[in-house]
Design a protein around this motif. Structure first.
Motif, PDB file in Angstrom:
ATOM      1  N   LEU A 188       0.723  -1.369  -0.016  1.00  0.00           N
ATOM      2  CA  LEU A 188       0.088  -0.159   0.171  1.00  0.00           C
ATOM      3  C   LEU A 188       0.883   1.247   0.024  1.00  0.00           C
ATOM      4  N   GLU A 189       2.045   1.100   0.818  1.00  0.00           N
ATOM      5  CA  GLU A 189       2.835   2.309   0.827  1.00  0.00           C
ATOM      6  C   GLU A 189       3.557   2.643  -0.753  1.00  0.00           C
ATOM      7  N   PHE A 190       4.013   1.530  -1.472  1.00  0.00           N
ATOM      8  CA  PHE A 190       4.514   1.897  -2.731  1.00  0.00           C
ATOM      9  C   PHE A 190       3.125   2.099  -3.822  1.00  0.00           C
ATOM     10  N   LEU A 191       2.028   1.878  -3.457  1.00  0.00           N
ATOM     11  CA  LEU A 191       1.043   2.311  -4.260  1.00  0.00           C
ATOM     12  C   LEU A 191       0.626   3.801  -4.005  1.00  0.00           C
ATOM     13  N   LEU A 192       0.760   4.163  -2.749  1.00  0.00           N
ATOM     14  CA  LEU A 192       0.661   5.568  -2.524  1.00  0.00           C
ATOM     15  C   LEU A 192       1.611   6.461  -2.927  1.00  0.00           C
ATOM     16  N   LYS A 193       2.979   6.179  -2.627  1.00  0.00           N
ATOM     17  CA  LYS A 193       4.199   6.886  -3.109  1.00  0.00           C
ATOM     18  C   LYS A 193       4.415   7.359  -4.490  1.00  0.00           C
ATOM     19  N   SER A 194       3.847   6.036  -5.217  1.00  0.00           N
ATOM     20  CA  SER A 194       4.067   6.106  -6.672  1.00  0.00           C
ATOM     21  C   SER A 194       3.086   6.914  -7.420  1.00  0.00           C
ATOM     22  N   LEU A 195       2.071   7.548  -6.690  1.00  0.00           N
ATOM     23  CA  LEU A 195       0.885   8.227  -7.388  1.00  0.00           C
ATOM     24  C   LEU A 195       1.540   9.787  -7.687  1.00  0.00           C
ATOM     25  N   LEU A 196       1.344   9.973  -9.138  1.00  0.00           N
ATOM     26  CA  LEU A 196       1.926  10.984  -9.613  1.00  0.00           C
ATOM     27  C   LEU A 196       3.380  11.436  -9.339  1.00  0.00           C
ATOM     28  N   ASN A 197       4.028  10.542  -9.116  1.00  0.00           N
ATOM     29  CA  ASN A 197       5.447  10.796  -9.015  1.00  0.00           C
ATOM     30  C   ASN A 197       6.253  10.381 -10.406  1.00  0.00           C
ATOM     31  N   PRO A 198       6.808  11.739 -10.940  1.00  0.00           N
ATOM     32  CA  PRO A 198       7.143  11.536 -12.232  1.00  0.00           C
ATOM     33  C   PRO A 198       8.417  10.597 -12.395  1.00  0.00           C
ATOM     34  N   GLN A 199       8.980  10.090 -11.350  1.00  0.00           N
ATOM     35  CA  GLN A 199      10.318   9.371 -11.305  1.00  0.00           C
ATOM     36  C   GLN A 199       9.819   7.972 -11.684  1.00  0.00           C
ATOM     37  N   THR A 200       8.466   7.462 -11.523  1.00  0.00           N
ATOM     38  CA  THR A 200       7.932   6.234 -11.611  1.00  0.00           C
ATOM     39  C   THR A 200       7.522   5.984 -12.705  1.00  0.00           C
ATOM     40  N   TYR A 201       7.365   7.009 -13.590  1.00  0.00           N
ATOM     41  CA  TYR A 201       6.575   7.000 -14.875  1.00  0.00           C
ATOM     42  C   TYR A 201       7.224   6.042 -15.934  1.00  0.00           C
ATOM     43  N   ASN A 202       6.264   5.440 -16.647  1.00  0.00           N
ATOM     44  CA  ASN A 202       6.767   4.244 -17.913  1.00  0.00           C
ATOM     45  C   ASN A 202       8.116   3.471 -17.250  1.00  0.00           C
ATOM     46  N   GLN A 203       7.765   2.988 -16.082  1.00  0.00           N
ATOM     47  CA  GLN A 203       8.671   1.889 -15.442  1.00  0.00           C
ATOM     48  C   GLN A 203       8.155   0.956 -14.886  1.00  0.00           C
ATOM     49  N   SER A 204       8.716  -0.159 -14.622  1.00  0.00           N
ATOM     50  CA  SER A 204       8.242  -1.350 -14.005  1.00  0.00           C
ATOM     51  C   SER A 204       9.250  -1.786 -12.602  1.00  0.00           C
ATOM     52  N   PHE A 205       8.776  -1.908 -11.475  1.00  0.00           N
ATOM     53  CA  PHE A 205       9.571  -2.200 -10.373  1.00  0.00           C
ATOM     54  C   PHE A 205       9.262  -3.437  -9.550  1.00  0.00           C
ATOM     55  N   ASP A 206      10.158  -4.384  -9.153  1.00  0.00           N
ATOM     56  CA  ASP A 206       9.911  -5.253  -8.235  1.00  0.00           C
ATOM     57  C   ASP A 206       9.730  -4.723  -6.838  1.00  0.00           C
ATOM     58  N   ILE A 207       8.615  -5.423  -6.085  1.00  0.00           N
ATOM     59  CA  ILE A 207       8.658  -4.850  -4.665  1.00  0.00           C
ATOM     60  C   ILE A 207       8.529  -6.232  -3.829  1.00  0.00           C
ATOM     61  N   GLY A 208       9.357  -6.329  -2.785  1.00  0.00           N
ATOM     62  CA  GLY A 208       9.395  -7.418  -2.029  1.00  0.00           C
ATOM     63  C   GLY A 208       9.919  -7.160  -0.543  1.00  0.00           C
ATOM     64  N   GLY A 209       9.904  -7.833   0.404  1.00  0.00           N
ATOM     65  CA  GLY A 209      10.547  -7.852   1.680  1.00  0.00           C
ATOM     66  C   GLY A 209      11.901  -8.005   1.441  1.00  0.00           C
ATOM     67  N   PRO A 210      12.714  -8.071   2.741  1.00  0.00           N
ATOM     68  CA  PRO A 210      14.081  -8.196   2.824  1.00  0.00           C
ATOM     69  C   PRO A 210      14.413  -9.743   2.787  1.00  0.00           C
ATOM     70  N   ASP A 211      13.333 -10.705   3.066  1.00  0.00           N
ATOM     71  CA  ASP A 211      13.698 -12.092   3.200  1.00  0.00           C
ATOM     72  C   ASP A 211      13.392 -12.955   1.940  1.00  0.00           C
ATOM     73  N   ILE A 212      14.422 -13.876   1.399  1.00  0.00           N
ATOM     74  CA  ILE A 212      13.949 -14.771   0.479  1.00  0.00           C
ATOM     75  C   ILE A 212      13.815 -16.068   1.150  1.00  0.00           C
ATOM     76  N   LEU A 213      12.747 -16.581   1.140  1.00  0.00           N
ATOM     77  CA  LEU A 213      12.262 -17.943   1.695  1.00  0.00           C
ATOM     78  C   LEU A 213      11.827 -18.627   0.783  1.00  0.00           C
ATOM     79  N   THR A 214      11.690 -20.232   1.055  1.00  0.00           N
ATOM     80  CA  THR A 214      11.060 -21.241   0.456  1.00  0.00           C
ATOM     81  C   THR A 214       9.685 -21.269   0.981  1.00  0.00           C
ATOM     82  N   TYR A 215       8.785 -21.677   0.445  1.00  0.00           N
ATOM     83  CA  TYR A 215       7.552 -21.782   1.036  1.00  0.00           C
ATOM     84  C   TYR A 215       7.530 -22.660   2.293  1.00  0.00           C
TER      85      TYR A 215
END
Length: 472
Positions: A188-215
């Motif tokens: 939700l924070e990523f969705l809010l802070k990306s709103l009308l932020n020109p630095q995010t226009y026409n780009q794709s970003f991966d978002i994830g937590g700090p942990d890489i885990l198996t299921y």
């Protein structure tokens, strides 16, 4: 700013709306069924609700032209036809065609992580939608997330079901697949802070937590958070179909969703381009922290949204209003009534029915009916309910769907989503000092009639006992 929010009745949409309002945005909510849309009275004047189906381009004409940005939160993964990829593409094309006639400066899309060379049908569909949105002349921002952890999320509820119910698990080998879970609060924070932020226009970003885990590690850490001892053994011989049935019977998920998830869980979903963390100054919390928050929300009965309330969790199709008028012609009806002692007490009991509370009488019979339903491919009773003592139209309630809920009026109407040779409604209503209860069944053919007469003897036990408990 005037923001268009699609998928406003979905898991993320329901949580994003109050945050947009808190930031003083005017929000235009696109929903397929207005009767399923609930929002606080304090939002009046800041929210406009539009009924729209993005599979039908003609239904999108009410979207205003003066919007500043739009969130695209539409997914069709659990469509029973199996052609959700085509549906998602059609929706995306209709969306950008309509938005091209508006003043929108940005599209924000929540997708899945698609870094693996071999993608599942589900992830391939998300990638296709991303490409369609990028083809628009409106700048698009895509946020790609893997497993979203939060109270009520599909991933969290599946993990909870497995850990709570199975002390020992014999599991498929895809439990060793790695992923990078993220807390719903961070999404939700990523969705809010990306709103009308020109630095995010026409780009794709991966978002994830700090942990890489198996299921498997995620399941064991969840067990540890709940102070439970669990043993997990993986075997290589479980086919995707068997894996899907395993999830379907043990958890509250539907078979269609289980099959889609199994297909995706064989693919690693690990972030590669997560520079957005620095760009937006966001530090995602750990998996354990996200678990603690989710469990706390459940303990406090503060679940804003749940995937179980989506229509995809059951067999319901169409708008609620199509089923709200309970039929009488060619129907069997079991009517009962009892004089109430305390109106407020009875209403509270009705509004707490199902889920962990149960049905007040003959719960073993309700559970047996749920088990039989699950065996025959129905929803069973494992969905429970999202809130312990609040009910809203559109909510799932065990194997029922809430059609109408007016607490002041004292009226509740439920529609059966279990496998039946017909259709069934269950009504409660209080008039003066009397509680009326009606079970209505519209049979389909001879099997429907046979079914009604086979369960009729049990109605006397179940409904009379339940009515007595609702009053005393």
């Amino acid at each position: 700013m005037k923001i268009l929010l699609t998928g406003a009745t979905g898991y993320i949409g329901k949580r994003l709306l109050p945050l947009l309002l808190k930031n003083n945005h005017e929000v235009i909510c696109c929903v397929r069924d207005k009767s399923r849309f609930n929002y606080p009275e304090t939002a009046l004047g800041k929210v406009k609700v539009i009924e729209a189906d993005f599979l039908d381009a003609d239904s999108l004409t009410d979207i205003p032209e003066d919007i500043d940005a739009a969130y695209y939160l539409i997914h069709s993964m659990s469509d029973t036809s199996g052609s959700y990829d085509k549906m998602e593409s059609t929706s995306a094309y209709n969306f950008i065609n309509r938005l091209s006639d508006t003043k929108a400066k940005q599209i924000i899309y929540l997708s899945g992580i698609v870094n693996d060379k071999s993608l599942s049908k589900h992830l391939s569909s998300r990638k296709a939608v991303e490409d369609i949105l990028k083809s628009s002349n409106i700048p698009a921002t895509t946020l790609r997330a893997g497993i979203i952890v939060g109270s009520g999320s599909a991933s969290f509820e599946i993990i909870r079901d497995l850990v709570d119910k199975l002390p020992v698990m014999i599991t498929p080998k895809w439990l060793n697949t790695k992923c990078q879970p993220i807390a719903v609060s961070d999404v939700l924070e990523f969705l809010l802070k990306s709103l009308l932020n020109p630095q995010t226009y026409n780009q794709s970003f991966d978002i994830g937590g700090p942990d890489i885990l198996t299921y498997k590690e995620m399941l064991l850490q969840f067990a540890k958070a709940k102070k439970l001892t669990r043993y997990i053994f993986t075997i290589p011989v479980m086919t995707p179909k068997l894996s899907s049935y395993w999830l379907y019977f043990v958890t509250s998920t539907s078979y269609k969703l289980a099959a889609a998830l199994v297909s995706s869980m064989k693919v690693e979903v690990i972030c590669q381009d997560n520079r957005i963390n620095t760009l937006l100054n966001i530090k995602p919390i750990t998996y354990n922290q996200s678990l603690d928050r989710a469990l706390q929300k459940i303990q406090e009965n503060d679940i804003i949204s749940s995937w179980k309330d989506s229509l995809a969790s059951g067999r319901f199709t169409g708008n609620l209003n199509q089923y709200l008028k309970v039929p009488k012609k060619n129907c069997y009806i079991d009517r009962r009534k009892k004089e109430i002692i305390n109106r407020e007490y009875t209403i509270e009991k009705i509004w707490s029915i199902g889920g962990e509370t149960g049905w007040y009488y003959g719960d073993w019979m309700w559970n047996l009916r749920g088990f039989i339903d699950k065996v025959f491919g129905g929803v069973g009773t494992r969905r429970g309910r999202t809130h312990k003592n609040a009910i809203f139209p559109g909510d799932a309630l065990d194997f029922w769907r809430v059609l109408y809920a007016d607490k002041k009026q004292g009226k509740l109407v439920l529609y059966a989503e279990m496998k039946l040779p017909g259709e069934a409604w269950l009504e409660f209503k209080i008039i003066n000092n009397t509680l009326y209860q009606a079970a209505t069944f519209r049979p389909k053919g001879f099997l429907g009639k046979l079914y009604w007469y086979s369960v009729l003897p049990f109605h006397g036990f179940i409904f009379n006992g339940m009515l007595s408990k609702l009053i005393k």
